[in-house]
Design a protein around this motif. Sequence first.
Motif, PDB file in Angstrom:
ATOM      1  N   GLN A  98     -18.599  42.162  34.248  1.00 54.44           N
ATOM      2  CA  GLN A  98     -19.717  42.022  35.180  1.00 54.44           C
ATOM      3  C   GLN A  98     -20.340  40.624  35.119  1.00 54.44           C
ATOM      4  O   GLN A  98     -20.782  40.089  36.135  1.00 54.44           O
ATOM      5  N   ARG A 158     -26.155  41.431  27.247  1.00 56.34           N
ATOM      6  CA  ARG A 158     -26.540  41.967  28.558  1.00 56.34           C
ATOM      7  C   ARG A 158     -27.861  41.354  28.995  1.00 56.34           C
ATOM      8  O   ARG A 158     -28.693  41.017  28.155  1.00 56.34           O
ATOM      9  N   GLY A 161     -32.684  43.975  31.800  1.00 57.42           N
ATOM     10  CA  GLY A 161     -32.737  45.258  32.506  1.00 57.42           C
ATOM     11  C   GLY A 161     -31.618  46.200  32.097  1.00 57.42           C
ATOM     12  O   GLY A 161     -31.830  47.405  31.907  1.00 57.42           O
ATOM     13  N   ALA A 162     -30.428  45.656  31.931  1.00 58.84           N
ATOM     14  CA  ALA A 162     -29.259  46.446  31.513  1.00 58.84           C
ATOM     15  C   ALA A 162     -29.426  46.908  30.070  1.00 58.84           C
ATOM     16  O   ALA A 162     -29.083  48.033  29.710  1.00 58.84           O
ATOM     17  N   TRP A 187     -26.265  49.764  37.785  1.00 52.91           N
ATOM     18  CA  TRP A 187     -27.326  48.766  37.601  1.00 52.91           C
ATOM     19  C   TRP A 187     -26.806  47.374  37.951  1.00 52.91           C
ATOM     20  O   TRP A 187     -27.442  46.626  38.683  1.00 52.91           O
ATOM     21  N   TYR A 188     -25.623  47.037  37.407  1.00 54.08           N
ATOM     22  CA  TYR A 188     -25.026  45.721  37.689  1.00 54.08           C
ATOM     23  C   TYR A 188     -24.772  45.537  39.184  1.00 54.08           C
ATOM     24  O   TYR A 188     -25.005  44.465  39.742  1.00 54.08           O
ATOM     25  N   ALA A 190     -26.314  46.906  41.734  1.00 55.80           N
ATOM     26  CA  ALA A 190     -27.573  46.712  42.456  1.00 55.80           C
ATOM     27  C   ALA A 190     -28.182  45.338  42.177  1.00 55.80           C
ATOM     28  O   ALA A 190     -28.805  44.725  43.045  1.00 55.80           O
ATOM     29  N   ASP A 191     -27.980  44.846  40.957  1.00 55.14           N
ATOM     30  CA  ASP A 191     -28.605  43.581  40.534  1.00 55.14           C
ATOM     31  C   ASP A 191     -27.906  42.342  41.118  1.00 55.14           C
ATOM     32  O   ASP A 191     -28.526  41.287  41.262  1.00 55.14           O
ATOM     33  N   LYS A 192     -26.621  42.481  41.435  1.00 53.67           N
ATOM     34  CA  LYS A 192     -25.829  41.380  42.044  1.00 53.67           C
ATOM     35  C   LYS A 192     -25.853  40.066  41.242  1.00 53.67           C
ATOM     36  O   LYS A 192     -25.767  38.980  41.796  1.00 53.67           O
ATOM     37  N   VAL A 194     -28.244  38.619  39.709  1.00 53.33           N
ATOM     38  CA  VAL A 194     -29.483  37.838  39.793  1.00 53.33           C
ATOM     39  C   VAL A 194     -30.170  37.722  38.427  1.00 53.33           C
ATOM     40  O   VAL A 194     -30.578  36.634  38.016  1.00 53.33           O
ATOM     41  N   SER A 195     -30.274  38.829  37.702  1.00 55.84           N
ATOM     42  CA  SER A 195     -30.934  38.802  36.378  1.00 55.84           C
ATOM     43  C   SER A 195     -30.206  37.868  35.418  1.00 55.84           C
ATOM     44  O   SER A 195     -30.839  37.095  34.688  1.00 55.84           O
ATOM     45  N   THR A 196     -28.879  37.956  35.427  1.00 57.55           N
ATOM     46  CA  THR A 196     -28.070  37.092  34.550  1.00 57.55           C
ATOM     47  C   THR A 196     -28.355  35.622  34.857  1.00 57.55           C
ATOM     48  O   THR A 196     -28.579  34.821  33.941  1.00 57.55           O
TER      49      THR A 196
END
Length: 205
Positions: A98, A158, A161-162, A187-188, A190-192, A194-196
């Motif tokens: 991911q 991770r 959020g994950a 979760w990944y 939906a997040d696309k 962005v958080s990473t």
Amino acid sequence: LWLEINKQMNVTIQNSLVKSYSYEEYRNLVTSLVKEGKTTGHDQSEAMIHYTELNEARLHRLDKTMQVTEEAKSFLEKLNHNYIWLVISEGWCGDAAQILPIINKMEQVSDAIDLRIVLRDDNEDLMTLFLTNGTKSIPKLIIIDKETEEVVNHFGPRPQGAKQLILDYKATHGMVDETAKIELQKWYLADKGVSTQNEIIALMP
């Protein structure tokens, strides 16, 4: 003592870089192993091979669909220092599948970043330096200043959020099972990525 530790860390990192792959080389390695019914790493169990097959399809899709946010792009384009992004990974790792595609897309935006990937089981000394709560959790991104060879920060395994999702699931169910893994993949999705991106940028000097 700190200087000594630092020196040892530098030697370990340099040794790992010698055995490292570009993203393209890593992708080709995983693809060719899947065709042979194998995976990376020392554990060649059916389960690990199955996870690698799933990840191969996932990597293929994410390589096409992952996009760098405008905010991340503008930050990365302005970097005035050169960095090595060294990632510890394995083909069977769902989180790596991911996260790696988005790290690769981020690297493509900037001439100041050189992405290298190493396999966890072949780089025991390096992994030991970057344990998460005493565990060999991957992927792990190590941000290295290219000039000074100093580790400036690290990210993984991770995004927050994950991480929280798995902690909450564990607290409720007492373990991480297949359902937890499915929830994590959702979760990944939906997040696309962005958080990473946001968390990695926050770690850059």
